[in-house]
Scaffold this motif. Sequence first.
Motif, PDB file in Angstrom:
ATOM      1  N   LEU A 171    -120.754 -74.708  62.862  1.00  0.00           N
ATOM      2  CA  LEU A 171    -120.117 -74.050  61.716  1.00  0.00           C
ATOM      3  C   LEU A 171    -120.487 -72.576  61.607  1.00  0.00           C
ATOM      4  CD1 LEU A 171    -120.178 -76.526  58.722  1.00  0.00           C
ATOM      5  CD2 LEU A 171    -118.248 -75.769  60.071  1.00  0.00           C
ATOM      6  N   TYR A 172    -121.585 -72.173  62.242  1.00  0.00           N
ATOM      7  CA  TYR A 172    -122.032 -70.797  62.083  1.00  0.00           C
ATOM      8  C   TYR A 172    -121.742 -69.951  63.307  1.00  0.00           C
ATOM      9  CZ  TYR A 172    -123.716 -72.608  57.800  1.00  0.00           C
ATOM     10  OH  TYR A 172    -123.739 -73.186  56.571  1.00  0.00           O
ATOM     11  N   ALA A 173    -120.829 -70.451  64.126  1.00  0.00           N
ATOM     12  CA  ALA A 173    -120.339 -69.677  65.267  1.00  0.00           C
ATOM     13  C   ALA A 173    -118.807 -69.710  65.158  1.00  0.00           C
ATOM     14  CB  ALA A 173    -120.805 -70.330  66.559  1.00  0.00           C
ATOM     15  N   PRO A 174    -118.136 -68.803  65.857  1.00  0.00           N
ATOM     16  CA  PRO A 174    -116.676 -68.830  65.801  1.00  0.00           C
ATOM     17  C   PRO A 174    -116.118 -70.202  66.184  1.00  0.00           C
ATOM     18  CG  PRO A 174    -117.421 -66.852  66.909  1.00  0.00           C
ATOM     19  CD  PRO A 174    -118.634 -67.693  66.663  1.00  0.00           C
ATOM     20  N   ALA A 175    -115.066 -70.608  65.481  1.00  0.00           N
ATOM     21  CA  ALA A 175    -114.427 -71.882  65.791  1.00  0.00           C
ATOM     22  C   ALA A 175    -113.797 -71.808  67.166  1.00  0.00           C
ATOM     23  CB  ALA A 175    -113.368 -72.189  64.745  1.00  0.00           C
ATOM     24  N   THR A 176    -113.903 -72.875  67.928  1.00  0.00           N
ATOM     25  CA  THR A 176    -113.254 -72.912  69.241  1.00  0.00           C
ATOM     26  C   THR A 176    -112.161 -73.965  69.204  1.00  0.00           C
ATOM     27  OG1 THR A 176    -114.771 -74.577  70.039  1.00  0.00           O
ATOM     28  CG2 THR A 176    -115.388 -72.288  70.434  1.00  0.00           C
ATOM     29  N   PRO A 177    -111.129 -73.803  70.015  1.00  0.00           N
ATOM     30  CA  PRO A 177    -110.032 -74.782  70.002  1.00  0.00           C
ATOM     31  C   PRO A 177    -110.541 -76.202  70.246  1.00  0.00           C
ATOM     32  CG  PRO A 177    -109.479 -72.892  71.369  1.00  0.00           C
ATOM     33  CD  PRO A 177    -110.904 -72.703  70.945  1.00  0.00           C
ATOM     34  N   GLU A 178    -111.664 -76.321  70.983  1.00  0.00           N
ATOM     35  CA  GLU A 178    -112.152 -77.670  71.315  1.00  0.00           C
ATOM     36  C   GLU A 178    -112.778 -78.363  70.116  1.00  0.00           C
ATOM     37  OE1 GLU A 178    -113.620 -74.964  73.392  1.00  0.00           O
ATOM     38  OE2 GLU A 178    -111.635 -75.026  74.335  1.00  0.00           O
ATOM     39  N   ASN A 179    -113.570 -77.588  69.310  1.00  0.00           N
ATOM     40  CA  ASN A 179    -114.313 -78.292  68.269  1.00  0.00           C
ATOM     41  C   ASN A 179    -113.618 -78.339  66.912  1.00  0.00           C
ATOM     42  OD1 ASN A 179    -114.778 -75.793  67.186  1.00  0.00           O
ATOM     43  ND2 ASN A 179    -116.980 -75.756  67.591  1.00  0.00           N
ATOM     44  N   ILE A 180    -112.497 -77.620  66.773  1.00  0.00           N
ATOM     45  CA  ILE A 180    -111.838 -77.563  65.461  1.00  0.00           C
ATOM     46  C   ILE A 180    -111.520 -78.960  64.940  1.00  0.00           C
ATOM     47  CG2 ILE A 180    -109.667 -76.946  64.332  1.00  0.00           C
ATOM     48  CD1 ILE A 180    -109.739 -74.354  65.869  1.00  0.00           C
ATOM     49  N   THR A 181    -110.812 -79.747  65.743  1.00  0.00           N
ATOM     50  CA  THR A 181    -110.359 -81.064  65.282  1.00  0.00           C
ATOM     51  C   THR A 181    -111.551 -81.935  64.897  1.00  0.00           C
ATOM     52  OG1 THR A 181    -108.889 -80.773  67.150  1.00  0.00           O
ATOM     53  CG2 THR A 181    -108.624 -82.768  65.848  1.00  0.00           C
ATOM     54  N   GLU A 182    -112.568 -81.907  65.763  1.00  0.00           N
ATOM     55  CA  GLU A 182    -113.710 -82.783  65.534  1.00  0.00           C
ATOM     56  C   GLU A 182    -114.475 -82.396  64.260  1.00  0.00           C
ATOM     57  OE1 GLU A 182    -116.527 -82.736  68.738  1.00  0.00           O
ATOM     58  OE2 GLU A 182    -117.940 -83.760  67.427  1.00  0.00           O
ATOM     59  N   VAL A 183    -114.712 -81.087  64.121  1.00  0.00           N
ATOM     60  CA  VAL A 183    -115.523 -80.634  62.991  1.00  0.00           C
ATOM     61  C   VAL A 183    -114.781 -80.819  61.669  1.00  0.00           C
ATOM     62  CG1 VAL A 183    -116.581 -78.591  61.959  1.00  0.00           C
ATOM     63  CG2 VAL A 183    -116.862 -79.035  64.386  1.00  0.00           C
ATOM     64  N   LEU A 184    -113.470 -80.555  61.683  1.00  0.00           N
ATOM     65  CA  LEU A 184    -112.731 -80.595  60.423  1.00  0.00           C
ATOM     66  C   LEU A 184    -112.290 -82.010  60.027  1.00  0.00           C
ATOM     67  CD1 LEU A 184    -110.521 -77.378  60.548  1.00  0.00           C
ATOM     68  CD2 LEU A 184    -112.735 -77.730  59.471  1.00  0.00           C
ATOM     69  N   GLN A 185    -112.330 -82.946  60.983  1.00  0.00           N
ATOM     70  CA  GLN A 185    -111.847 -84.296  60.706  1.00  0.00           C
ATOM     71  C   GLN A 185    -112.473 -84.923  59.437  1.00  0.00           C
ATOM     72  OE1 GLN A 185    -109.274 -85.262  62.266  1.00  0.00           O
ATOM     73  NE2 GLN A 185    -109.103 -87.143  61.065  1.00  0.00           N
ATOM     74  N   PRO A 186    -113.815 -84.858  59.277  1.00  0.00           N
ATOM     75  CA  PRO A 186    -114.402 -85.470  58.078  1.00  0.00           C
ATOM     76  C   PRO A 186    -113.852 -84.877  56.782  1.00  0.00           C
ATOM     77  CG  PRO A 186    -116.125 -84.834  59.638  1.00  0.00           C
ATOM     78  CD  PRO A 186    -114.846 -84.273  60.155  1.00  0.00           C
ATOM     79  N   LEU A 187    -113.539 -83.564  56.819  1.00  0.00           N
ATOM     80  CA  LEU A 187    -113.011 -82.912  55.617  1.00  0.00           C
ATOM     81  C   LEU A 187    -111.669 -83.507  55.222  1.00  0.00           C
ATOM     82  CD1 LEU A 187    -113.296 -80.587  53.539  1.00  0.00           C
ATOM     83  CD2 LEU A 187    -112.039 -79.147  55.117  1.00  0.00           C
ATOM     84  N   TRP A 188    -110.778 -83.696  56.223  1.00  0.00           N
ATOM     85  CA  TRP A 188    -109.444 -84.222  55.900  1.00  0.00           C
ATOM     86  C   TRP A 188    -109.541 -85.662  55.404  1.00  0.00           C
ATOM     87  CZ3 TRP A 188    -108.084 -79.761  55.475  1.00  0.00           C
ATOM     88  CH2 TRP A 188    -108.070 -78.800  56.488  1.00  0.00           C
ATOM     89  N   ILE A 189    -110.462 -86.444  56.005  1.00  0.00           N
ATOM     90  CA  ILE A 189    -110.637 -87.828  55.536  1.00  0.00           C
ATOM     91  C   ILE A 189    -111.086 -87.831  54.081  1.00  0.00           C
ATOM     92  CG2 ILE A 189    -111.991 -89.944  55.865  1.00  0.00           C
ATOM     93  CD1 ILE A 189    -112.101 -89.223  58.864  1.00  0.00           C
ATOM     94  N   PHE A 190    -112.033 -86.932  53.783  1.00  0.00           N
ATOM     95  CA  PHE A 190    -112.542 -86.825  52.416  1.00  0.00           C
ATOM     96  C   PHE A 190    -111.429 -86.431  51.452  1.00  0.00           C
ATOM     97  CE2 PHE A 190    -114.075 -83.669  49.290  1.00  0.00           C
ATOM     98  CZ  PHE A 190    -114.842 -84.492  48.486  1.00  0.00           C
ATOM     99  N   LEU A 191    -110.635 -85.412  51.831  1.00  0.00           N
ATOM    100  CA  LEU A 191    -109.588 -84.932  50.932  1.00  0.00           C
ATOM    101  C   LEU A 191    -108.501 -85.988  50.728  1.00  0.00           C
ATOM    102  CD1 LEU A 191    -109.175 -81.186  51.981  1.00  0.00           C
ATOM    103  CD2 LEU A 191    -110.393 -82.121  50.017  1.00  0.00           C
TER     104      LEU A 191
END
Lengths: 601, 442
Positions: B257-277
Amino acid sequence: MTNIQNKNSIDKAVIPKSKGKNNSQSGSQLNHSTDWFTRMVKFSPKFLLLLLIVPVFGGLIGVLLPAFGWAPALSQYDFGFQGFNALWQTSGFGQMIGLSIATGLVSTLLAFVVTLMILAAFFNSVWLDRIQQILSPILVIPHAAAAIAVGFLIAPSGMISRLFSPWLSGWELAPNGIFPHDPYGISIILGLTLKELPFLLLMALGALAQPELGKKLRSQHKVALNLGYCPMTAFFKVILPSLYPLLRLPLLAVLAYASSSVEMPLILGPNTPPTLAVAIMQWFNDVDLNLRIKASAGALLQLALTGGLLALWLLGEKLVKCLFCESLTNGRREYGGAYWQTITGVVTVSVIVFIGLALLGLVFWSIAGFWRFPTALPDSFTLLHWQSAAMQVGEPLFNTLFIGIITTLIAISLTLLCLESEQIKGKLLSRFTSLIIYIPLLVPSIAFLFGLVWIQQLLAVQVSFISYINVIIAHLLFVLPYVFLSLASSYRQLDSRFAIVAASLGTKPCKVFLKVKLPQLFAPILIAAALGLAISFGQYLPTLLAGGGRITTITTEAITLANGASRRTSAVYALMQMLLPLIGFILAWVLPKFIYKTAHR
Amino acid sequence: MHSIKSLQHNTRRNFYCVAFCVLISLLYVLIMNSAVAADVHDNEQSVQWKNIETHGVKQPVYFHAWGGDAQINAYIQWVAQQVKAKYQINLQHVKLSDTSEAVSRVLAEKSANNHSQGNVDLVWINGANFSTMAQHSLLLKGWADQLPNFKFTDPDNNPAVTLDFGVPTLGMESPWGQASMTFYYDRMATLTPPQNLNELVTWTQQNPGRFSYPKPPDFLGLSFLKYALVVLHQESLIASNGLQSKDQHVHSYQDALYAPATPENITEVLQPLWIFLDELHPNLWRKGKHFMQTGLEMRRLVDDTELSLAFTFSGPEIPAAVKRFDLPQSIRSYAMADGSLSNTHFVGIPYNASHAESAQLVANFLLSPEAQAYKQQAEVWGDKTVLIASRLTAPQKNLFKTQTSHPSALSFNSITRTLSEPHPSWVEDITLGWQQRYGVAP
């Protein structure tokens, strides 16, 4: 206030009359062709055209180029359709367009139908004047203030809901409602309809107040009644066909405005997604600067959309004409007139109650202490909100008045000179010029204002008060048409014999203009000035964009605060927005009673 | 150099001697230089500052700052009076409803080849707006760390003043204040506000329609999403490496989270947020189909009793709003137990500012202990200072004394844990992902 509308109707009805006097004036033209005043007067229509064409069309070009990908600011020089491609791919794009079309069309149609119903039901009755008196102050309320008032009323914790809680509804906390900001745009339609209804009504009454036309129509109406026509049927069959042509331009202006305005949808509309115009404004202001290409493409689409709606309206007009032409002469006297009369009564009363409650709520909020839902009255009253507003209002108030007064002065002088040039030249302004005057009302302002700002920055004139000049130019675009509308017919109806007598006694043209004509026009000029001020006071987008955010007026402050934290501060600013133009109209109404009294019989 | 030349002249024939002498003089210069380096640097700085002070006075400064809060506006008015008295600077507060308006303005000027007569002299920014302006080279560089008062922020030990959402500021902006996310609730509607993200979900199930957040890209709305993301990201890391110590988790979540987002990790990192929302939204205000436009609107909805729970990034505005009748007396503030999102906000100077020197004088005044202390007073603004106490003298520290607080104010020391802002590149992906999933009501 009714006077504005009396003078409002456009040239058509007056054309045959003015021909006569023009002949008599063409003689004096020769004598004074070298006079500086005459030269200035003759040049004024060209100057007027320049003042309107350059900003509007320049602004359109300023939007056209970025829309097709040419934006030096973003180092983009390739012409292409990337902006439009981005536009199509916007999520909720269809809904956006649908919302813009629906709110624009439905609100205009609704306002028009209610106007006709009120006119038909109360034609030739004292009630028409009373309704007019009640509704005409609404005309001077800026859109933003009206939207704020409507929002206060229909919110789940609004006045209506408070009146029925908790004794009827059982609500102790504000219920879950959908107003305002409902996804169907009903709140926007409600706001626009309420705001445009008085405008259309007063336009219609203004047309009917023209001496010759009004007299003719009223007597025809009487004939129809004597022939056994129900009053409402008589209105639709006898009056409407003659009245409609005079209402066409105001209707188109209303439609163009309703489909492209940002104030109402911003305060009352949904945001998932918003209307197209609001979305364009947001794209232009977005952090991601590349969105400006998309925004420019959107502005072009808005232009097409509004153009399409105007065309649709004209088409609908033709269709209605085709369908109902025969029923005009079918001789049927009665179409359930009594029911319609009752419905119209109910609609009119509810409109007035609605507006009354909205204004009452606004006043209450502006002086409310704690006021928890569901009590219908504030727990305590305080002047705190007015006091704190008074501390901060100095600069916005000065800007509002300064810009309004300068703009109105320019608009009035220019209009008077143009109208004088008509009389000196002995013919009406060309059709082209008349059309151009109304262009700023028919072209969606969001489509050309951004381009205009771009051009103003390109010129980069370094004067300290340049932002004021920019704002005044932008305001002029919207003030000029109304001032022209308001002054034209009274100027053209001026009894030319006074001027001829003065001229034949050797008075110079400029003296005739200043000493003979203007005093006679004192009252209409003041009304036009009040109208010009009211229009200038209400401008949001032009002030914001041309002023570069540096110039705050009461209106920009009111809109910034409208969706802000405090209903109380917001109410104070909305009320100030209403009071300013109202003061203008009161002055315009009172002053002629004391000054140039002798000019009026 | 003179000495070298004369030596050269005298011993022209002896090349070695010349070489030796040159070497010696070079060494001498080097040694002297490093010995007096600090001194010279300081002198240079003060000379430069004197220059700025002489050029900067008696000019107007157009300060473009968000103008939606009466308290903040009043504070800026106070600053205007102070700099008027101090430097005869006429500080004009250009009230923005969104800071991006200033960004677009500077960009428009750049495009119109206006490179020195810009309208914006000083702008209040951080996060995405800063990274946009930095990316497009719209900001003046290397001035902020030269301000005399900058030393009070202890930049060497306090990275919060030189990093804006993880992006190095490179002297392009001067720190102004610090903010932390504070929640508040209506005691007449609920007595048990949620204490962490999981409780928030159960609370909204029990109180449907009484909570929501502003629509991104609104600053507060994004802040809520970032708070949820940071907490969820920590949780998912703890779940996946259950046995590791906590410090290691902190380290590893920072990596993503404290480095620039990369196309590879976006889906994985943000997935929990969308499930929560997805779980949260049906119980939000208007069933999550419409979101308020701004954070201020959220505060008004609490006053309307439509909402019973809300949050803000400037805690002191809550008691101030109660005093102005804009919120009911039953409002109480608190901080979430699983952490408060915190960030620093800054002022920047556009590269084409017409009055850049004057703007620096203002920025320096904003950093002064006197201005920072006045700003921190709860009834003035209550914005946390960026100055570090250890760098201040005793009388300067005295300026920061606290007063008794209002019942609706956040009680002292209630923030137990702070969460840092993720890298700004995540903002765009969060906004975009949110827009795709929830931006259009079904």
